[in-house]
Design a protein around this motif. Structure first.
Motif, mmCIF file in Angstrom:
data_model
loop_
_atom_site.group_PDB
_atom_site.id
_atom_site.type_symbol
_atom_site.label_atom_id
_atom_site.label_comp_id
_atom_site.label_asym_id
_atom_site.label_seq_id
_atom_site.Cartn_x
_atom_site.Cartn_y
_atom_site.Cartn_z
ATOM 1 N N UNK A 171 0.819 -1.211 0.000
ATOM 2 C CA UNK A 171 0.000 0.000 0.000
ATOM 3 C C UNK A 171 0.846 1.251 0.000
ATOM 4 N N UNK A 172 0.194 2.337 0.303
ATOM 5 C CA UNK A 172 0.884 3.631 0.297
ATOM 6 C C UNK A 172 1.518 3.905 1.654
ATOM 7 N N UNK A 173 2.520 4.739 1.653
ATOM 8 C CA UNK A 173 3.135 5.202 2.896
ATOM 9 C C UNK A 173 2.145 6.157 3.554
ATOM 10 N N UNK A 174 1.940 6.006 4.857
ATOM 11 C CA UNK A 174 1.078 6.953 5.563
ATOM 12 C C UNK A 174 1.942 7.845 6.453
ATOM 13 N N UNK A 175 1.438 9.029 6.717
ATOM 14 C CA UNK A 175 2.156 10.032 7.500
ATOM 15 C C UNK A 175 1.263 10.498 8.639
ATOM 16 N N UNK A 176 1.770 10.437 9.847
ATOM 17 C CA UNK A 176 0.972 10.886 10.987
ATOM 18 C C UNK A 176 0.578 12.352 10.854
ATOM 19 N N UNK A 177 1.424 13.168 10.287
ATOM 20 C CA UNK A 177 1.122 14.597 10.164
ATOM 21 C C UNK A 177 -0.129 14.860 9.327
ATOM 22 N N UNK A 178 -0.555 13.878 8.564
ATOM 23 C CA UNK A 178 -1.760 14.041 7.739
ATOM 24 C C UNK A 178 -3.014 13.521 8.455
ATOM 25 N N UNK A 179 -2.849 12.996 9.665
ATOM 26 C CA UNK A 179 -3.973 12.417 10.408
ATOM 27 C C UNK A 179 -4.349 13.212 11.656
ATOM 28 N N UNK A 180 -3.947 14.459 11.740
ATOM 29 C CA UNK A 180 -4.162 15.236 12.958
ATOM 30 C C UNK A 180 -5.637 15.327 13.342
ATOM 31 N N UNK A 181 -6.522 15.470 12.372
ATOM 32 C CA UNK A 181 -7.953 15.565 12.703
ATOM 33 C C UNK A 181 -8.475 14.246 13.279
#
Length: 177
Positions: free
Chosen positions: A58-68
């Motif tokens: 799958x794709x790399x996920x980034x915590x900074x994009x999950x703040x909400x």
């Protein structure tokens, strides 16, 4: 920062375990602490994993994009009355478990305060494939821990649990340090 020998060993072990179980090997970049992030570290991590042919699914996920998403989790915990505001600084706290200094503060919406999760005084068990059954009483070992820092950012402890749950992670491989 860049991967060190311990993080590479853990990556290899988790990769082998995922493949052994016909599972997915997920790659998440834990980048919510931007002040400590080294410039170019993410590219270095991706290049290192690629050079070792550790191919993630799958794709790399980034915590900074999950703040909400983290904020929603904190809202749920607050609605269940499992949190409180804490004004303590690190200098004010003794070594060891958080003693609960702010647990009974009046007015839980203290500005410029961190948010702590109230942990229950009970023993939990984690079944570790290498270490066996691990028993822990969080109250005695850590105390109530931060889930949101004073600057408003979610803590690592909250973010990884929310991410693992949302990705349906069933096994976690970590170093023993």
């Amino acid at each position: 920062g860049p991967l060190h020998l311990g993080s590479i060993a853990t990556a290899v072990a988790s990769y082998v375990r995922a493949r052994q179980k016909n599972g997915k090997w997920l790659l998440r970049i834990d980048d919510i602490d931007s002040e400590r992030e080294m410039k170019g570290a993410v590219d270095s991590i991706l290049r290192t994993l690629d050079s070792l042919t550790l191919n993630w699914d799958g794709r790399v996920t980034y915590q900074s994009k999950n703040l909400s998403t983290y904020e929603e989790a904190i809202d749920v915990l607050e609605s269940l009355d499992k949190t409180y505001r804490c004004r303590c600084t690190r200098r004010q706290l003794p070594k060891g478990p958080y003693p609960g200094n702010c647990r009974n503060l009046v007015g839980r919406s203290v500005e410029s305060a961190a948010t702590r999760l109230t942990v229950e005084n009970s023993v939990i068990e984690v079944k570790d494939l290498l270490q066996g059954s691990v028993l822990e009483n969080l109250t005695k070992t850590y105390g109530d821990f931060l889930i949101r820092r004073k600057d408003g950012k979610p803590s690592y402890q909250l973010a990884v649990v929310v991410d693992d749950n949302n990705a349906s992670v069933t096994e976690i491989v970590r170093g023993t340090d």
